[in-house]
Design a protein around this motif. Structure first.
Motif, PDB file in Angstrom:
ATOM      1  N   THR A  27      32.031  47.371  39.841  1.00  0.00           N
ATOM      2  CA  THR A  27      32.601  46.456  38.851  1.00  0.00           C
ATOM      3  C   THR A  27      33.823  45.771  39.450  1.00  0.00           C
ATOM      4  O   THR A  27      34.486  46.306  40.348  1.00  0.00           O
ATOM      5  CB  THR A  27      33.027  47.191  37.568  1.00  0.00           C
ATOM      6  OG1 THR A  27      34.110  48.086  37.876  1.00  0.00           O
ATOM      7  CG2 THR A  27      31.862  47.999  36.996  1.00  0.00           C
ATOM      8  N   GLU A  28      34.133  44.599  38.923  1.00  0.00           N
ATOM      9  CA  GLU A  28      35.317  43.869  39.402  1.00  0.00           C
ATOM     10  C   GLU A  28      36.579  44.672  39.124  1.00  0.00           C
ATOM     11  O   GLU A  28      37.484  44.756  39.968  1.00  0.00           O
ATOM     12  CB  GLU A  28      35.387  42.510  38.700  1.00  0.00           C
ATOM     13  CG  GLU A  28      36.598  41.669  39.077  1.00  0.00           C
ATOM     14  CD  GLU A  28      36.568  41.170  40.516  1.00  0.00           C
ATOM     15  OE1 GLU A  28      37.646  40.804  41.028  1.00  0.00           O
ATOM     16  OE2 GLU A  28      35.481  41.160  41.131  1.00  0.00           O
ATOM     17  N   GLU A  29      36.649  45.275  37.946  1.00  0.00           N
ATOM     18  CA  GLU A  29      37.827  46.070  37.596  1.00  0.00           C
ATOM     19  C   GLU A  29      37.979  47.269  38.523  1.00  0.00           C
ATOM     20  O   GLU A  29      39.073  47.569  39.017  1.00  0.00           O
ATOM     21  CB  GLU A  29      37.730  46.547  36.148  1.00  0.00           C
ATOM     22  CG  GLU A  29      38.940  47.354  35.695  1.00  0.00           C
ATOM     23  CD  GLU A  29      38.807  47.832  34.261  1.00  0.00           C
ATOM     24  OE1 GLU A  29      39.745  48.494  33.774  1.00  0.00           O
ATOM     25  OE2 GLU A  29      37.763  47.553  33.623  1.00  0.00           O
ATOM     26  N   GLY A  30      36.875  47.964  38.772  1.00  0.00           N
ATOM     27  CA  GLY A  30      36.926  49.112  39.665  1.00  0.00           C
ATOM     28  C   GLY A  30      37.307  48.719  41.070  1.00  0.00           C
ATOM     29  O   GLY A  30      38.087  49.422  41.744  1.00  0.00           O
ATOM     30  N   ARG A  70      39.162  46.129  41.970  1.00  0.00           N
ATOM     31  CA  ARG A  70      40.595  45.767  41.988  1.00  0.00           C
ATOM     32  C   ARG A  70      41.466  47.016  42.010  1.00  0.00           C
ATOM     33  O   ARG A  70      42.500  47.057  42.685  1.00  0.00           O
ATOM     34  CB  ARG A  70      40.933  44.896  40.778  1.00  0.00           C
ATOM     35  CG  ARG A  70      40.303  43.539  40.796  1.00  0.00           C
ATOM     36  CD  ARG A  70      40.750  42.709  41.971  1.00  0.00           C
ATOM     37  NE  ARG A  70      39.805  41.655  42.294  1.00  0.00           N
ATOM     38  CZ  ARG A  70      39.817  40.947  43.411  1.00  0.00           C
ATOM     39  NH1 ARG A  70      40.747  41.196  44.323  1.00  0.00           N
ATOM     40  NH2 ARG A  70      38.917  40.021  43.637  1.00  0.00           N
ATOM     41  N   THR A  71      41.061  48.033  41.285  1.00  0.00           N
ATOM     42  CA  THR A  71      41.817  49.285  41.287  1.00  0.00           C
ATOM     43  C   THR A  71      41.751  49.933  42.669  1.00  0.00           C
ATOM     44  O   THR A  71      42.758  50.397  43.205  1.00  0.00           O
ATOM     45  CB  THR A  71      41.262  50.246  40.221  1.00  0.00           C
ATOM     46  OG1 THR A  71      41.391  49.657  38.938  1.00  0.00           O
ATOM     47  CG2 THR A  71      42.019  51.573  40.243  1.00  0.00           C
TER      48      THR A  71
END
Length: 288
Positions: free
Chosen positions: A270-273, A275-276
């Motif tokens: 995922t994009e969020e994962g 970025r983290t």
């Protein structure tokens, strides 16, 4: 300045330009917009330099996989460093698809130049030899010839007609980037049996290398090492960087970090994962 291969051979004993420096400096030497050749997984991926490139916010890179890509390519795409990719495939291998590559292709944010392994080798070999193109037969009739408008099908000029060939334009990288076991004080680099690294270095205008260790002596003076050594004439800068391929494996030297690779594959779905992961593992400078 890019010299034809034959001329560089002649000048090899005259010009010595190799510089010993740092990983961060290697990243600084890769300008935005550069065409960068990257070796396949396990064969000397310069991951530490890749992290430094991302930290310096490199942009508009045009990547060339020799001939396939993996986590390094996926990271550079996900971090917004790349605008174009020439490849015969990108995958995380046993850890699954390359998610940031797939997302970029789906969104149209990444220009793709589809190729095959032999075609990429042929393009780099053409540049290595100072030729404008290299002919191939094996891809005749395939769909990839139809979508690669810069490739041409011609009749064998030495034949009697009816003998088609596909000609692959020379691939001339601005930068060849890879990791090796060692280099000596003169800037000669031991590539061992990874001859694709030699092709990349010959084809590129600039070659940047990270190494596990500095060799005491001249690699060409040892008959056991000379045949696997790339001359300093083709190398612009070297940085010492033990375990510089981690979390990826470095064949014959160390295995990949399984937990780190699994963590990336999971986070990057995922994009969020992603970025983290980028913030915690790359931008923070904590390593793999």
């Amino acid at each position: 300045m890019r010299y034809p291969a034959a001329l560089r051979q002649d000048l090899g004993n005259i010009i010595a330009v190799t510089i010993w420096t740092t990983v961060e400096d290697l990243a600084e030497r890769i300008p935005d917009g550069a065409r960068v050749a990257l070796i396949r997984d396990g064969c000397g991926i310069a991951m530490a330099v890749t992290y430094a490139l991302i930290r310096r916010k490199a942009r508009d890179l045009r990547l060339v996989n020799m001939p396939t890509g993996g986590m390094q390519t996926d990271l550079l795409i996900g971090a917004g460093c790349a605008v174009e990719l020439e490849t015969s495939g990108v995958s995380l291998g046993e850890y699954g698809p390359a998610p940031r590559f797939a997302a970029a292709v789906t969104s149209g944010s990444l220009a793709i130049k589809e190729a095959t392994c032999p075609a990429i080798h042929a393009g780099l070999q053409a540049s290595e030899k100072g030729a404008p193109f290299m002919p191939l037969r094996g891809i005749l009739g395939s769909d990839i010839v139809r979508v690669r408008h810069d490739w041409r099908t011609i009749d064998n000029p030495l034949g009697d007609g009816g003998d088609p060939l596909v000609v692959i334009p020379a691939i001339a990288p601005d930068i060849a980037l890879f990791h090796c076991q060692m280099a000596d004080d003169e800037g000669n680099v031991w590539v061992g049996r990874e001859r694709d690294l030699v092709t990349m270095a010959h084809a590129a205008a600039t070659t940047l290398v990270s190494v596990e260790e500095r060799y005491d002596g001249n690699l060409f003076a040892d008959p056991a090492l000379a045949a696997g050594t790339l001359s300093s004439f083709y190398v612009s800068a070297i940085a010492p960087c033990p375990q510089g391929s981690l979390p990826l494996s470095f064949a014959g030297h160390y295995e990949g970090d399984v937990e780190a690779l699994r963590a990336y594959a999971t986070a990057a779905r995922t994009e969020e994962g992603f970025r983290t992961y980028l913030a915690q593992r790359v931008l923070a400078g904590t390593g793999p």
